[in-house]
Design an enzyme around this catalytic site. Structure first.
Site, PDB file in Angstrom:
ATOM      1  N   SER A 104       0.829  -1.214   0.000  1.00  0.00           N
ATOM      2  CA  SER A 104       0.000   0.000   0.000  1.00  0.00           C
ATOM      3  C   SER A 104       0.863   1.263   0.000  1.00  0.00           C
ATOM      4  CB  SER A 104      -0.959  -0.023   1.192  1.00  0.00           C
ATOM      5  OG  SER A 104      -1.784  -1.163   1.140  1.00  0.00           O
ATOM      6  N   ASP A 250      -1.080   1.057  -4.725  1.00  0.00           N
ATOM      7  CA  ASP A 250      -1.964  -0.010  -5.197  1.00  0.00           C
ATOM      8  C   ASP A 250      -3.346   0.505  -5.595  1.00  0.00           C
ATOM      9  OD1 ASP A 250      -2.643   0.464  -2.505  1.00  0.00           O
ATOM     10  OD2 ASP A 250      -3.413  -1.560  -2.245  1.00  0.00           O
ATOM     11  N   ASP A 252      -5.973   2.067  -4.211  1.00  0.00           N
ATOM     12  CA  ASP A 252      -7.242   1.925  -3.493  1.00  0.00           C
ATOM     13  C   ASP A 252      -7.545   3.155  -2.641  1.00  0.00           C
ATOM     14  OD1 ASP A 252      -5.443   1.544  -1.437  1.00  0.00           O
ATOM     15  OD2 ASP A 252      -6.244  -0.398  -0.793  1.00  0.00           O
TER      16      ASP A 252
END
Length: 454
Positions: A104, A250, A252
């Protein structure tokens, strides 16, 4: 960073000694545990994998795929893929699970194995506990030569994801295309450099990409916070673009910047999306306890219920399913749209923001100005390993007995003009303290008053 094991996966820095960092031994043992758990649960022995742009990605992917094959599981490799892309591809392939190889927002020396179930969602606490139990026991039965899993690639994963977004009932493709929007993207040298421009091309949106080299050599701290977004903010001051967009490695989490370099930020991403969604699809709204109050304000504006969950995507998703939420997410810029899938997704987030701009006739700065103003601070207080936190929380609650309290996750006090949320850290002997109010000074005042009782 020491190897961190949790119900949602395994994370650490690359290199060092086994058991202390994310080494090949740790990757193999934990992936084998996941494979064994998958087979024990009766799920289909097929796993979808994908990775972000980190330099360690090829090695971690090779170890992950080979280990899954060695326990008799077929692997579908999406290679470079966002977290939400892997999630939607789990259900696309009717797989038993998925593994996302990404740490992340952590720096490039980190990597992680993020674990999904057959719905393309993060595994539950019970599943995670059982998985770790299997991995710790080390009693894994590997496949014989005739039972080894296969390895295939999915070169259309991103296009599949983009098509899902384009077909979403609230994504107004025609209106977006008619506007001829221009955006500036900070892709932070990871898979956002592939995913966001692909979506923009499909929507006839002009996308200027900063840090678009997909090499994992992050040009700055990859967490999309104002202090890390100076390049994007400066470019938006000069550009005539309609919107600035920042994603994490990533993809998100989605942060927004307005023309002139106006920081809209992560906390107001969900508010902006909720404003648009509720206009078309009434229903409850969910965010976690540490997210901005502005989301609850937007829900109230539309006469809809607001619900707060414990911190963590898996908890937000569980609450969304429980209440039948129309939209949900986290204040860190994570948009979860149940009409697409139950996972944080910057592609659907961006498409809904653009739909809002296209159909409202307002710019992003105008939309932000129409929402209540809040300032959030994040602090912490060090405590000893044997500190009695439960008693401390009782003491705080008694001190502020006239203030509504929520004890779903730590202790949150809802003052008339703000809130304070106390949570124990999972990794350090500290208490995390989050506070929000109309001004920074008031947020600090509330936080200090509560921290004094600790």
């Amino acid at each position: 960073m020491p190897l961190k094991k949790s119900i949602s996966g395994f994370r650490g820095t690359i290199g060092g000694k086994a058991g202390t960092n994310l080494t090949p031994e740790d990757i193999v043992s934990n992936v084998a545990g996941y494979g064994a758990w998958l087979k024990e649960s009766g799920a289909k022995p097929v796993v979808v994998i994908g990775r972000d742009g980190r330099p360690s990605g090829p090695v971690v992917k090779a170890l992950t795929a080979a280990t899954l094959q060695s326990v008799g599981i077929d692997v579908i490799d999406c290679d470079f893929a966002t977290t939400p892309t892997v999630e939607v591809c789990v259900t696309r392939h009717e797989a038993g699970g998925g593994i996302i190889l990404s740490a992340s927002h952590n720096p490039k020396e980190y990597n992680a194995l993020k674990l999904l179930n057959d719905k393309g969602e993060f595994i539950s606490a019970a599943a995670g506990a059982r998985l770790m139990e299997i991995a710790a026991a080390g009693d894994i039965e590997y496949a014989t030569v005739d039972e080894l899993g296969s390895l295939t690639t999915d070169g259309t994963a991103l296009q599949y994801h983009v098509d899902l977004v384009l077909n979403h009932p609230l994504v107004n493709v025609e209106a977006i295309r008619a506007k001829g929007f221009r955006i500036v993207l900070d892709a932070v040298n990871s898979v956002g450099a592939l995913a966001i421009p692909a979506l923009c091309r499909a929507l006839d949106v002009t996308c200027e990409t900063l840090n678009g080299e997909l090499n994992g050599e992050f040009a700055h701290d990859p967490e999309p916070l104002p202090k890390n977004m100076t390049q994007l903010l400066e470019r938006m001051q000069e550009s005539e673009a309609d919107l600035g967009v920042a994603v994490d490695p990533d993809v998100d989490r989605l942060a927004l910047v307005g023309p002139g370099g106006t920081w809209i930020g992560e906390e107001y991403t969900l508010a902006t999306v909720a404003d648009y969604v509720l206009r078309h699809t009434p229903g409850p709204v969910v965010s976690n306890l540490s997210s901005s109050r502005v989301v609850a304000d937007i829900a109230k504006r539309y006469g809809q219920e607001y619900h707060a969950s414990a911190v963590g995507e898996v908890n937000v998703v569980a609450k969304m399913k429980e209440v039948g939420a129309a939209i949900g997410g986290e204040g860190n810029g994570g948009i979860i749209d149940p009409q697409l899938h139950y996972g944080r997704d910057s592609l659907i987030g961006l498409a809904l923001v653009l739909s809002h701009l296209a159909t409202s006739g307002k710019g992003i700065n105008d939309l932000r100005a129409s929402y209540p103003d809040y300032e959030m601070i994040k602090d912490k207080k060090a405590v000893s390993d044997d500190y009695d936190l439960a008693s401390a929380f009782v003491r705080v609650e008694q001190k502020f007995s006239d203030v509504p309290a929520n004890k779903v996750d730590g202790l949150k006090l809802d003052f008339p003009d703000g809130w304070v949320h106390l949570r124990a850290s999972n990794t350090e002997p500290i208490v995390r303290v989050y506070a929000e109010a109309p001004t920074v000074a008031r947020a600090q005042e509330l936080a200090q008053a509560v921290m004094a009782e600790l």
